[in-house]
Design a protein around this motif. Structure first.
Motif, PDB file in Angstrom:
ATOM      1  N   ASP A  52      25.755 -25.407 -30.080  1.00 18.12           N
ATOM      2  CA  ASP A  52      27.147 -25.697 -29.736  1.00 18.12           C
ATOM      3  C   ASP A  52      28.092 -25.007 -30.714  1.00 18.12           C
ATOM      4  OD1 ASP A  52      26.465 -27.579 -27.645  1.00 18.12           O
ATOM      5  OD2 ASP A  52      25.903 -28.966 -29.255  1.00 18.12           O
ATOM      6  N   VAL A  53      27.678 -24.982 -31.986  1.00 16.76           N
ATOM      7  CA  VAL A  53      28.494 -24.413 -33.065  1.00 16.76           C
ATOM      8  C   VAL A  53      27.608 -23.505 -33.917  1.00 16.76           C
ATOM      9  CG1 VAL A  53      29.877 -24.920 -35.132  1.00 16.76           C
ATOM     10  CG2 VAL A  53      30.048 -26.414 -33.128  1.00 16.76           C
ATOM     11  N   ILE A  54      28.161 -22.364 -34.307  1.00 14.00           N
ATOM     12  CA  ILE A  54      27.471 -21.456 -35.222  1.00 14.00           C
ATOM     13  C   ILE A  54      28.280 -21.389 -36.508  1.00 14.00           C
ATOM     14  CG2 ILE A  54      26.663 -19.101 -35.624  1.00 14.00           C
ATOM     15  CD1 ILE A  54      26.500 -18.791 -32.541  1.00 14.00           C
ATOM     16  N   LEU A  55      27.657 -21.745 -37.629  1.00 17.77           N
ATOM     17  CA  LEU A  55      28.268 -21.543 -38.952  1.00 17.77           C
ATOM     18  C   LEU A  55      27.892 -20.132 -39.358  1.00 17.77           C
ATOM     19  CD1 LEU A  55      27.540 -24.783 -41.005  1.00 17.77           C
ATOM     20  CD2 LEU A  55      29.660 -24.091 -39.914  1.00 17.77           C
ATOM     21  N   LEU A  56      28.872 -19.249 -39.514  1.00 24.04           N
ATOM     22  CA  LEU A  56      28.601 -17.831 -39.676  1.00 24.04           C
ATOM     23  C   LEU A  56      29.256 -17.258 -40.916  1.00 24.04           C
ATOM     24  CD1 LEU A  56      27.463 -15.220 -38.257  1.00 24.04           C
ATOM     25  CD2 LEU A  56      29.737 -15.001 -37.219  1.00 24.04           C
ATOM     26  N   ASP A  57      28.438 -16.687 -41.786  1.00 22.46           N
ATOM     27  CA  ASP A  57      28.965 -15.928 -42.920  1.00 22.46           C
ATOM     28  C   ASP A  57      29.352 -14.550 -42.398  1.00 22.46           C
ATOM     29  OD1 ASP A  57      29.654 -15.086 -45.463  1.00 22.46           O
ATOM     30  OD2 ASP A  57      27.605 -14.920 -46.188  1.00 22.46           O
ATOM     31  N   LEU A  58      30.296 -13.889 -43.038  1.00 19.41           N
ATOM     32  CA  LEU A  58      30.706 -12.554 -42.600  1.00 19.41           C
ATOM     33  C   LEU A  58      29.865 -11.452 -43.215  1.00 19.41           C
ATOM     34  CD1 LEU A  58      34.600 -12.814 -42.575  1.00 19.41           C
ATOM     35  CD2 LEU A  58      33.011 -13.014 -40.665  1.00 19.41           C
ATOM     36  N   GLN A  59      29.479 -11.628 -44.460  1.00 21.45           N
ATOM     37  CA  GLN A  59      28.717 -10.591 -45.141  1.00 21.45           C
ATOM     38  C   GLN A  59      27.238 -10.845 -44.912  1.00 21.45           C
ATOM     39  OE1 GLN A  59      29.806  -9.936 -49.188  1.00 21.45           O
ATOM     40  NE2 GLN A  59      28.322  -8.312 -49.475  1.00 21.45           N
ATOM     41  N   LEU A  60      26.673 -10.064 -43.994  1.00 24.97           N
ATOM     42  CA  LEU A  60      25.269 -10.216 -43.618  1.00 24.97           C
ATOM     43  C   LEU A  60      24.604  -8.848 -43.592  1.00 24.97           C
ATOM     44  CD1 LEU A  60      25.764 -12.618 -40.585  1.00 24.97           C
ATOM     45  CD2 LEU A  60      24.844 -13.250 -42.819  1.00 24.97           C
ATOM     46  N   PRO A  61      23.298  -8.793 -43.868  1.00 26.73           N
ATOM     47  CA  PRO A  61      22.599  -7.511 -43.767  1.00 26.73           C
ATOM     48  C   PRO A  61      22.387  -7.115 -42.303  1.00 26.73           C
ATOM     49  CG  PRO A  61      21.084  -9.246 -44.424  1.00 26.73           C
ATOM     50  CD  PRO A  61      22.453  -9.856 -44.378  1.00 26.73           C
ATOM     51  N   LYS A  62      22.113  -5.862 -42.087  1.00 32.69           N
ATOM     52  CA  LYS A  62      21.839  -5.255 -40.781  1.00 32.69           C
ATOM     53  C   LYS A  62      23.054  -5.276 -39.869  1.00 32.69           C
ATOM     54  CE  LYS A  62      16.941  -6.266 -41.008  1.00 32.69           C
ATOM     55  NZ  LYS A  62      15.824  -6.982 -40.442  1.00 32.69           N
ATOM     56  N   VAL A  63      23.462  -6.435 -39.413  1.00 30.70           N
ATOM     57  CA  VAL A  63      24.629  -6.583 -38.548  1.00 30.70           C
ATOM     58  C   VAL A  63      25.539  -7.605 -39.215  1.00 30.70           C
ATOM     59  CG1 VAL A  63      25.433  -7.326 -36.275  1.00 30.70           C
ATOM     60  CG2 VAL A  63      23.275  -6.066 -36.467  1.00 30.70           C
ATOM     61  N   ASP A  64      26.788  -7.211 -39.542  1.00 32.11           N
ATOM     62  CA  ASP A  64      27.667  -8.158 -40.239  1.00 32.11           C
ATOM     63  C   ASP A  64      28.145  -9.257 -39.292  1.00 32.11           C
ATOM     64  OD1 ASP A  64      29.969  -7.324 -38.813  1.00 32.11           O
ATOM     65  OD2 ASP A  64      30.635  -5.995 -40.395  1.00 32.11           O
ATOM     66  N   GLY A  65      28.793 -10.243 -39.856  1.00 32.03           N
ATOM     67  CA  GLY A  65      29.194 -11.412 -39.086  1.00 32.03           C
ATOM     68  C   GLY A  65      30.163 -11.107 -37.965  1.00 32.03           C
ATOM     69  N   VAL A  66      31.135 -10.229 -38.202  1.00 33.79           N
ATOM     70  CA  VAL A  66      32.110  -9.903 -37.159  1.00 33.79           C
ATOM     71  C   VAL A  66      31.419  -9.201 -35.999  1.00 33.79           C
ATOM     72  CG1 VAL A  66      34.181  -8.554 -36.597  1.00 33.79           C
ATOM     73  CG2 VAL A  66      34.079  -9.871 -38.730  1.00 33.79           C
ATOM     74  N   GLU A  67      30.525  -8.273 -36.307  1.00 35.42           N
ATOM     75  CA  GLU A  67      29.814  -7.559 -35.245  1.00 35.42           C
ATOM     76  C   GLU A  67      28.891  -8.510 -34.477  1.00 35.42           C
ATOM     77  OE1 GLU A  67      29.142  -4.763 -32.609  1.00 35.42           O
ATOM     78  OE2 GLU A  67      30.570  -4.568 -34.235  1.00 35.42           O
ATOM     79  N   ALA A  68      28.238  -9.419 -35.181  1.00 35.58           N
ATOM     80  CA  ALA A  68      27.398 -10.420 -34.502  1.00 35.58           C
ATOM     81  C   ALA A  68      28.251 -11.270 -33.568  1.00 35.58           C
ATOM     82  CB  ALA A  68      26.693 -11.300 -35.535  1.00 35.58           C
ATOM     83  N   LEU A  69      29.421 -11.654 -34.021  1.00 37.31           N
ATOM     84  CA  LEU A  69      30.339 -12.451 -33.207  1.00 37.31           C
ATOM     85  C   LEU A  69      30.771 -11.677 -31.964  1.00 37.31           C
ATOM     86  CD1 LEU A  69      32.043 -14.958 -32.744  1.00 37.31           C
ATOM     87  CD2 LEU A  69      33.609 -14.154 -34.493  1.00 37.31           C
ATOM     88  N   ARG A  70      31.100 -10.411 -32.138  1.00 32.89           N
ATOM     89  CA  ARG A  70      31.476  -9.578 -30.982  1.00 32.89           C
ATOM     90  C   ARG A  70      30.328  -9.498 -29.976  1.00 32.89           C
ATOM     91  NH1 ARG A  70      33.783  -5.457 -34.867  1.00 32.89           N
ATOM     92  NH2 ARG A  70      35.972  -6.010 -34.995  1.00 32.89           N
ATOM     93  N   THR A  71      29.121  -9.300 -30.477  1.00 35.91           N
ATOM     94  CA  THR A  71      27.957  -9.205 -29.600  1.00 35.91           C
ATOM     95  C   THR A  71      27.746 -10.508 -28.832  1.00 35.91           C
ATOM     96  OG1 THR A  71      26.922  -7.604 -31.092  1.00 35.91           O
ATOM     97  CG2 THR A  71      25.475  -8.735 -29.525  1.00 35.91           C
ATOM     98  N   LEU A  72      27.885 -11.622 -29.529  1.00 34.51           N
ATOM     99  CA  LEU A  72      27.739 -12.916 -28.858  1.00 34.51           C
ATOM    100  C   LEU A  72      28.752 -13.058 -27.730  1.00 34.51           C
ATOM    101  CD1 LEU A  72      27.184 -15.207 -31.958  1.00 34.51           C
ATOM    102  CD2 LEU A  72      25.530 -14.780 -30.120  1.00 34.51           C
ATOM    103  N   ARG A  73      29.992 -12.690 -27.982  1.00 30.48           N
ATOM    104  CA  ARG A  73      31.036 -12.805 -26.957  1.00 30.48           C
ATOM    105  C   ARG A  73      30.774 -11.853 -25.791  1.00 30.48           C
ATOM    106  NH1 ARG A  73      30.987 -17.046 -28.562  1.00 30.48           N
ATOM    107  NH2 ARG A  73      32.411 -17.918 -30.074  1.00 30.48           N
ATOM    108  N   GLU A  74      30.342 -10.629 -26.110  1.00 32.49           N
ATOM    109  CA  GLU A  74      30.033  -9.658 -25.050  1.00 32.49           C
ATOM    110  C   GLU A  74      28.913 -10.156 -24.147  1.00 32.49           C
ATOM    111  OE1 GLU A  74      29.132  -6.071 -27.180  1.00 32.49           O
ATOM    112  OE2 GLU A  74      31.240  -5.741 -27.732  1.00 32.49           O
ATOM    113  N   ARG A  75      27.980 -10.895 -24.717  1.00 31.58           N
ATOM    114  CA  ARG A  75      26.849 -11.413 -23.946  1.00 31.58           C
ATOM    115  C   ARG A  75      27.146 -12.759 -23.297  1.00 31.58           C
ATOM    116  NH1 ARG A  75      21.594  -9.807 -27.664  1.00 31.58           N
ATOM    117  NH2 ARG A  75      22.040  -7.581 -27.711  1.00 31.58           N
ATOM    118  N   GLY A  76      28.364 -13.230 -23.458  1.00 28.36           N
ATOM    119  CA  GLY A  76      28.764 -14.459 -22.791  1.00 28.36           C
ATOM    120  C   GLY A  76      28.349 -15.740 -23.489  1.00 28.36           C
ATOM    121  N   ASN A  77      27.931 -15.644 -24.741  1.00 28.51           N
ATOM    122  CA  ASN A  77      27.553 -16.853 -25.472  1.00 28.51           C
ATOM    123  C   ASN A  77      28.800 -17.670 -25.751  1.00 28.51           C
ATOM    124  OD1 ASN A  77      26.922 -18.602 -27.851  1.00 28.51           O
ATOM    125  ND2 ASN A  77      24.908 -17.677 -27.563  1.00 28.51           N
TER     126      ASN A  77
END
Length: 178
Positions: A52-77
């Motif tokens: 229901d909720v994702i606690l997300l740090d922004l500084q992450l290896p491989k894919v940063d938090g903002v990009e992960a968030l964008r991907t989640l939204r693009e996939r309809g999560n």
């Protein structure tokens, strides 16, 4: 715990993930359903676990938090994303909010305030640290700073964006290299 808020904890530091899980497990209405240490795994976990909720740090290896968030939204999560980070600059906040974050908190938040924040974003509220809200309202954003540049500064910035060296920029703009 059928009505518990399902939370995915995403942080590149295992000790932070463990500490968050330990605290949140004490809350009767919150259940930590998974953890991830980088943005790519976070996206996979979010799709598999349906938090229901994702606690997300922004500084992450491989894919940063903002990009992960964008991907989640693009996939309809549809999980609500609460950014929990040490980044306090408005230039870090705005991209996260534009990517769809429902809230933005600093890691020095009190544990009970974090639990309340999870409940608030789950209920559909937008939640920002007071300092973040003040910075956003003051208009101190990268767009505003860019608008205040002189014409010459914009020309130099454009040359930098093209990847030109100082010598190449000086020639193109008819300036001394220094």
């Amino acid at each position: 715990m059928t009505d518990a808020i399902r939370v995915l904890v995403v942080d590149d530091h295992q000790v932070v993930r463990h500490g968050l899980r330990t605290f949140l497990d004490l809350c009767d209405d919150i259940e930590v359903v998974g953890e991830a240490g980088d943005g790519a795994v976070a996206v996979e976990q979010a799709e598999a676990l349906h938090p229901d909720v994702i606690l997300l740090d922004l500084q992450l290896p491989k894919v940063d938090g903002v990009e992960a968030l964008r991907t989640l939204r693009e996939r309809g999560n549809e999980a609500k994303v609460l950014v929990l980070t040490s980044f306090t600059q408005p230039s870090s906040v705005v991209p996260a909010l534009r990517a769809g974050a429902a809230g933005y908190l600093f890691k020095d938040v009190e544990p009970e305030a974090l639990a309340q924040a999870i409940r608030a974003v789950h209920a559909g509220q937008v939640l920002l640290e007071p300092e973040v809200a003040a910075a956003l309202l003051s208009g101190d954003s990268a767009d505003d700073r860019a608008a205040s540049l002189t014409e010459r500064e914009r020309e130099v910035l454009a040359e930098i964006a093209r990847g030109r060296s100082n010598r190449e920029m000086a020639r193109a703009l008819v300036l001394s290299e220094k």
